[in-house]
Scaffold this active site. Structure first.
Site, PDB file in Angstrom:
ATOM      1  N   CYS A 221      -5.197  -3.421   2.370  1.00  0.00           N
ATOM      2  CA  CYS A 221      -4.862  -3.521   3.793  1.00  0.00           C
ATOM      3  C   CYS A 221      -6.065  -3.776   4.705  1.00  0.00           C
ATOM      4  O   CYS A 221      -6.585  -4.864   4.738  1.00  0.00           O
ATOM      5  CB  CYS A 221      -4.072  -2.282   4.215  1.00  0.00           C
TER       6      CYS A 221
ATOM      7  N   LYS B   1      -9.611   2.492  -1.540  1.00  0.00           N
ATOM      8  CA  LYS B   1      -9.856   1.770  -0.272  1.00  0.00           C
ATOM      9  C   LYS B   1     -11.148   2.241   0.396  1.00  0.00           C
ATOM     10  O   LYS B   1     -11.329   3.449   0.607  1.00  0.00           O
ATOM     11  CB  LYS B   1      -8.651   2.010   0.638  1.00  0.00           C
TER      12      LYS B   1
ATOM     13  N   GLU C 185       0.848  -1.200   0.000  1.00  0.00           N
ATOM     14  CA  GLU C 185       0.000   0.000   0.000  1.00  0.00           C
ATOM     15  C   GLU C 185       0.889   1.257   0.000  1.00  0.00           C
ATOM     16  O   GLU C 185       1.976   1.254   0.594  1.00  0.00           O
ATOM     17  CB  GLU C 185      -0.808  -0.087   1.312  1.00  0.00           C
TER      18      GLU C 185
END
Ligand code: ACM
Length: 266
Positions: free
Chosen positions: A145, A112, A42
């Site tokens: 993540c 995200k 990330e």
């Protein structure tokens, strides 16, 4: 068979030049390893533990207009797929995104949807379902993540046909690597978590990038502290068999009519 590569590296906060050099060196190292699908952690162009919006703005790039995406695009030209986390700018907003390039083309950007800790100070949350892309006859889902803590994400990817989840990460909690074993078992799917290493300000990242298979076996795991390129051969078609026993299919045996609570917003 597909050769997966996971680059466990150490980006730098507030040093765009160092990060671009790191990306370039990492891609150069990966180029000679016969990798079909490469995953980077990330926020590789920016580092993670921002102190100010100026730091975010200094590293953010608009996909297709920045150096990191040009490097990814170039690397993908020779019939390869790359998925990497970047700090992305769209007009005056920033996103914690994963970009995918294949065969010299930008395929998709996933923004995200579950922001961790302080991230909401800097980033807008994505508003779209995580994508599944086709490459070389196989199907890859993307998440970033902290999405690991929401089993709905891996489930949606599996329901949408993903055989392998590509998972750029900057992990700080000690649970994800274990949780991904469960994500694999409950969806009969491969997962490939490319995590970062090192410290930034008060944060310590946990390394241990890993690949798990549809039975929850850990096919490879990197160290907690060292930069490494994990290279693992997998057969994504194994994820098409959803039978956890001869009598039980983990997708078909679901009872969604009893799961309304999952989609209530309160
Ligand atoms: C995280 O989502 N980077 C912990």
């Amino acid at each position: 068979m597909v050769t997966l590569g996971l680059a466990q590296i150490r980006p730098h906060i507030a040093s765009v030049r160092e990060n671009l050099e790191l990306i370039e060196n990492t891609l150069e190292q990966a180029a000679g390893r016969g990798i079909d699908v490469l995953v980077l952690p990330e926020l590789v162009n920016s580092g993670y533990a921002f102190k100010s919006e100026e730091e975010v703005a200094a590293s953010a790039e608009t996909v297709g207009q920045g150096t990191a995406s040009a490097l990814f695009k170039d690397w993908s030209r020779l019939g390869r797929l790359i998925v990497a986390g970047i700090c992305e700018r769209i007009e005056d907003r920033f996103y914690n995104s994963a970009v995918a390039f294949a065969k010299g083309e930008h395929i998709t950007t996933y923004r995200k949807i579950h922001l961790f800790g302080d991230e909401a100070r800097w980033f807008a949350a994505g508003e779209s379902e995580p994508p599944v892309i086709e490459f070389g006859g196989n199907r890859y889902g993307i998440m970033v993540c902290f999405d690991w803590a929401f089993p709905e994400v891996a489930r949606i990817l599996a329901l949408n046909g993903a055989q392998v989840i590509l998972h750029p990460a900057n992990l700080v909690l000690p649970y994800c690597q274990t949780a991904m074993v469960t994500r694999s078992i409950e969806n009969r799917i491969f997962t490939a978590t490319a995590n970062r290493i090192g410290n930034e300000r008060e944060l310590e990242f946990s390394g241990m990038s890993q690949v798990t298979d549809p039975r929850g076996e850990i096919l490879a795991r990197a160290s907690e502290t060292d930069a490494e390129l994990l290279v693992v051969e997998i057969d994504p078609r194994l994820a098409d068999d959803k039978n956890i026993t001869q009598a039980n299919d983990v997708l078909k045996d679901r009872r969604p009519e009893l799961y309304h609570r999952l989609t209530d917003s309160t």
